[in-house]
Design a protein around this motif. Sequence first.
Motif, mmCIF file in Angstrom:
data_model
loop_
_atom_site.group_PDB
_atom_site.id
_atom_site.type_symbol
_atom_site.label_atom_id
_atom_site.label_comp_id
_atom_site.label_asym_id
_atom_site.label_seq_id
_atom_site.Cartn_x
_atom_site.Cartn_y
_atom_site.Cartn_z
ATOM 1 N N LEU A 75 0.819 -1.211 0.000
ATOM 2 C CA LEU A 75 0.000 0.000 0.000
ATOM 3 C C LEU A 75 0.856 1.266 0.000
ATOM 4 O O LEU A 75 0.532 2.247 0.661
ATOM 5 C CB LEU A 75 -0.934 -0.006 1.216
ATOM 6 C CG LEU A 75 -1.839 -1.239 1.342
ATOM 7 C CD1 LEU A 75 -2.706 -1.135 2.593
ATOM 8 C CD2 LEU A 75 -2.705 -1.412 0.099
ATOM 9 N N ASP A 76 1.959 1.241 -0.750
ATOM 10 C CA ASP A 76 2.812 2.417 -0.802
ATOM 11 C C ASP A 76 2.287 3.492 -1.738
ATOM 12 O O ASP A 76 2.842 4.584 -1.827
ATOM 13 C CB ASP A 76 4.234 2.015 -1.229
ATOM 14 C CG ASP A 76 4.257 1.360 -2.603
ATOM 15 O OD1 ASP A 76 3.183 0.908 -3.065
ATOM 16 O OD2 ASP A 76 5.345 1.284 -3.204
ATOM 17 N N ARG A 77 1.204 3.179 -2.449
ATOM 18 C CA ARG A 77 0.570 4.144 -3.340
ATOM 19 C C ARG A 77 -0.891 3.734 -3.508
ATOM 20 O O ARG A 77 -1.293 2.641 -3.129
ATOM 21 C CB ARG A 77 1.258 4.179 -4.698
ATOM 22 C CG ARG A 77 1.067 2.894 -5.500
ATOM 23 C CD ARG A 77 1.653 3.013 -6.893
ATOM 24 N NE ARG A 77 3.041 2.572 -6.917
ATOM 25 C CZ ARG A 77 3.792 2.604 -8.005
ATOM 26 N NH1 ARG A 77 3.296 3.066 -9.133
ATOM 27 N NH2 ARG A 77 5.045 2.190 -7.969
ATOM 28 N N THR A 78 -1.686 4.633 -4.064
ATOM 29 C CA THR A 78 -3.057 4.265 -4.404
ATOM 30 C C THR A 78 -3.072 3.746 -5.842
ATOM 31 O O THR A 78 -2.210 4.081 -6.645
ATOM 32 C CB THR A 78 -4.007 5.466 -4.268
ATOM 33 O OG1 THR A 78 -3.526 6.543 -5.085
ATOM 34 C CG2 THR A 78 -4.090 5.924 -2.823
ATOM 35 N N TYR A 79 -4.067 2.945 -6.146
ATOM 36 C CA TYR A 79 -4.138 2.316 -7.459
ATOM 37 C C TYR A 79 -5.443 2.717 -8.142
ATOM 38 O O TYR A 79 -6.440 1.982 -8.104
ATOM 39 C CB TYR A 79 -4.053 0.794 -7.325
ATOM 40 C CG TYR A 79 -2.768 0.321 -6.682
ATOM 41 C CD1 TYR A 79 -1.607 0.152 -7.432
ATOM 42 C CD2 TYR A 79 -2.708 0.043 -5.317
ATOM 43 C CE1 TYR A 79 -0.427 -0.287 -6.853
ATOM 44 C CE2 TYR A 79 -1.531 -0.398 -4.724
ATOM 45 C CZ TYR A 79 -0.394 -0.552 -5.502
ATOM 46 O OH TYR A 79 0.773 -0.988 -4.915
ATOM 47 N N ASP A 80 -5.417 3.907 -8.710
ATOM 48 C CA ASP A 80 -6.564 4.410 -9.456
ATOM 49 C C ASP A 80 -6.212 4.353 -10.940
ATOM 50 O O ASP A 80 -5.278 5.030 -11.392
ATOM 51 C CB ASP A 80 -6.892 5.849 -9.052
ATOM 52 C CG ASP A 80 -7.237 5.962 -7.574
ATOM 53 O OD1 ASP A 80 -7.979 5.086 -7.084
ATOM 54 O OD2 ASP A 80 -6.760 6.905 -6.922
ATOM 55 N N PHE A 81 -6.966 3.578 -11.698
ATOM 56 C CA PHE A 81 -6.600 3.319 -13.079
ATOM 57 C C PHE A 81 -7.606 3.914 -14.060
ATOM 58 O O PHE A 81 -8.804 4.011 -13.762
ATOM 59 C CB PHE A 81 -6.500 1.809 -13.333
ATOM 60 C CG PHE A 81 -5.459 1.121 -12.511
ATOM 61 C CD1 PHE A 81 -4.117 1.434 -12.671
ATOM 62 C CD2 PHE A 81 -5.812 0.177 -11.569
ATOM 63 C CE1 PHE A 81 -3.144 0.802 -11.913
ATOM 64 C CE2 PHE A 81 -4.859 -0.468 -10.813
ATOM 65 C CZ PHE A 81 -3.518 -0.148 -10.982
ATOM 66 N N ASP A 106 -14.451 1.800 -13.964
ATOM 67 C CA ASP A 106 -14.329 1.813 -15.419
ATOM 68 C C ASP A 106 -13.404 0.715 -15.916
ATOM 69 O O ASP A 106 -13.680 0.040 -16.905
ATOM 70 C CB ASP A 106 -13.815 3.180 -15.890
ATOM 71 C CG ASP A 106 -14.873 4.258 -15.822
ATOM 72 O OD1 ASP A 106 -16.075 3.903 -15.790
ATOM 73 O OD2 ASP A 106 -14.514 5.448 -15.793
ATOM 74 N N TRP A 107 -12.285 0.515 -15.207
ATOM 75 C CA TRP A 107 -11.313 -0.446 -15.718
ATOM 76 C C TRP A 107 -11.751 -1.887 -15.493
ATOM 77 O O TRP A 107 -11.511 -2.748 -16.359
ATOM 78 C CB TRP A 107 -9.929 -0.191 -15.139
ATOM 79 C CG TRP A 107 -9.696 -0.598 -13.714
ATOM 80 C CD1 TRP A 107 -9.772 0.185 -12.604
ATOM 81 C CD2 TRP A 107 -9.313 -1.910 -13.254
ATOM 82 N NE1 TRP A 107 -9.474 -0.545 -11.478
ATOM 83 C CE2 TRP A 107 -9.178 -1.829 -11.852
ATOM 84 C CE3 TRP A 107 -9.068 -3.125 -13.886
ATOM 85 C CZ2 TRP A 107 -8.822 -2.917 -11.064
ATOM 86 C CZ3 TRP A 107 -8.709 -4.223 -13.110
ATOM 87 C CH2 TRP A 107 -8.586 -4.109 -11.709
ATOM 88 N N THR A 108 -12.396 -2.186 -14.348
ATOM 89 C CA THR A 108 -12.873 -3.559 -14.154
ATOM 90 C C THR A 108 -13.975 -3.886 -15.142
ATOM 91 O O THR A 108 -14.029 -4.994 -15.693
ATOM 92 C CB THR A 108 -13.381 -3.783 -12.722
ATOM 93 O OG1 THR A 108 -14.380 -2.803 -12.406
ATOM 94 C CG2 THR A 108 -12.250 -3.693 -11.715
ATOM 95 N N ARG A 109 -14.843 -2.936 -15.402
ATOM 96 C CA ARG A 109 -15.899 -3.160 -16.389
ATOM 97 C C ARG A 109 -15.302 -3.384 -17.781
ATOM 98 O O ARG A 109 -15.757 -4.257 -18.525
ATOM 99 C CB ARG A 109 -16.852 -1.965 -16.410
ATOM 100 C CG ARG A 109 -17.989 -2.118 -17.414
ATOM 101 C CD ARG A 109 -19.018 -1.026 -17.244
ATOM 102 N NE ARG A 109 -20.157 -1.238 -18.118
ATOM 103 C CZ ARG A 109 -21.350 -0.694 -17.934
ATOM 104 N NH1 ARG A 109 -21.563 0.093 -16.889
ATOM 105 N NH2 ARG A 109 -22.329 -0.930 -18.778
#
Length: 423
Positions: free
Chosen positions: A254-260, A289-292
């Motif tokens: 969790l050293d960063r957020t993962y917004d794709f 959006d990315w999972t969809r």
Amino acid sequence: MSRLTSEAADGATSFAGEQTSAMDAIRPVPRISIQAFCETESVAKPIERAAEDRRMAKAHVRVHMGGVRAATEHYAGAPTPNLVILESKAAPGELVGELDGLAEVCDPGSKVVVIGHYNDVALYRELIGRGISEYLVAPIAMSDLMAVIGRLYVADDAPPIGRTFAFVGAKGGVGSSTLAHNVAWSISQLFSSDVVLADLDLPFGTANINFDQDPAQGIAEAVFSADRLDDVFLDRLLSKCADHLSLLAAPSILDRTYDFDVDAFTALIEIAQRSTPVVALDVPHGWSDWTRSVLSRADEIVICATPDLANLRNAKNLVDTLTRSRPNDKPPHLVLNQLNIPKRPEISPEEFAEPLGLEPIALIGFDPGAFGTAANNGRMIAETDVKHPAIEAFQHIAHVLTGRGEAKRAKRSNGLFARLKRK
């Protein structure tokens, strides 16, 4: 070139009437512009359906009514796209004259496909001789049209691309990742076929633990270095888990957020498909959006659920949404997991499946001892207990997804069939 003809009109035909094998063989269309000028709804509708297909996701498609003359008027003042599709009910002699007029305003680099209403060999030869890319006879099938587009824009010597199998849970904690890992392992062992397992849950992925791997690099480097991602770079990021099975591990930190972005994983998956027959995608439970996008573009989808009301509601939403976004594909597959937990009220598999309109392809019993031991040792179930009944379920799913061999009807592991019938 052989003439392509269709047996019946495709406009009002459901996916159940399509030849699945024909659709599976169609390659994704590259980023091109396509404009169609049609004279009948029976031709316009298959083109519109093709535009909605996941294999056409990169193409920009517009459908107009009006035929060849409308196209000639339109392109007199506008550039032509990469591909022009024209329908004409005109007789052969008149059609050739109409196309001569279009040729005067059509850019040299554009390809043209003509859909006519005359099954005439002489006309076909005349059109091909004049530079028309293909001539189809109406009524057309959507699969025929997409196959033609694919042939025009995918090189004949292009290597086959691998198939993508996406696994997702209807709810968190239902065992979707464990299912994905064991099925991927089963495919690699059953068919000696190379498989890449991609753990898309970057913050909390468990594939590295389940396979006892601790790679220095993995999927994060592929996603965040998409500009330099190629076959060689991807190969360096893979860690070997077993014969024919490689892992693209999540960092699980969790050293960063993962917004794709919506297409964050598109390039990665496409490159993996170029070098591997099977790409298994462990998709985290969530909706963005990315999972969809990942689920909508996968060749096969497996929804893993446990038999309670929340899972039923979520599975129903997933099935309905994905079926709408994938109108030309089979519906998702359903796997019911963790069945027969002592003292837990459960919805029977039959009652769970009925509102979804699906029959589960596997039913897996609750066995925390076996699954916990395998996870703690970084092994698959088949590596820790060769007689465990869940192995048959994993192998059955492998047969269903790959289409190899004759898959038998799914059985309930741990002897659940008789017990559940008695309840």
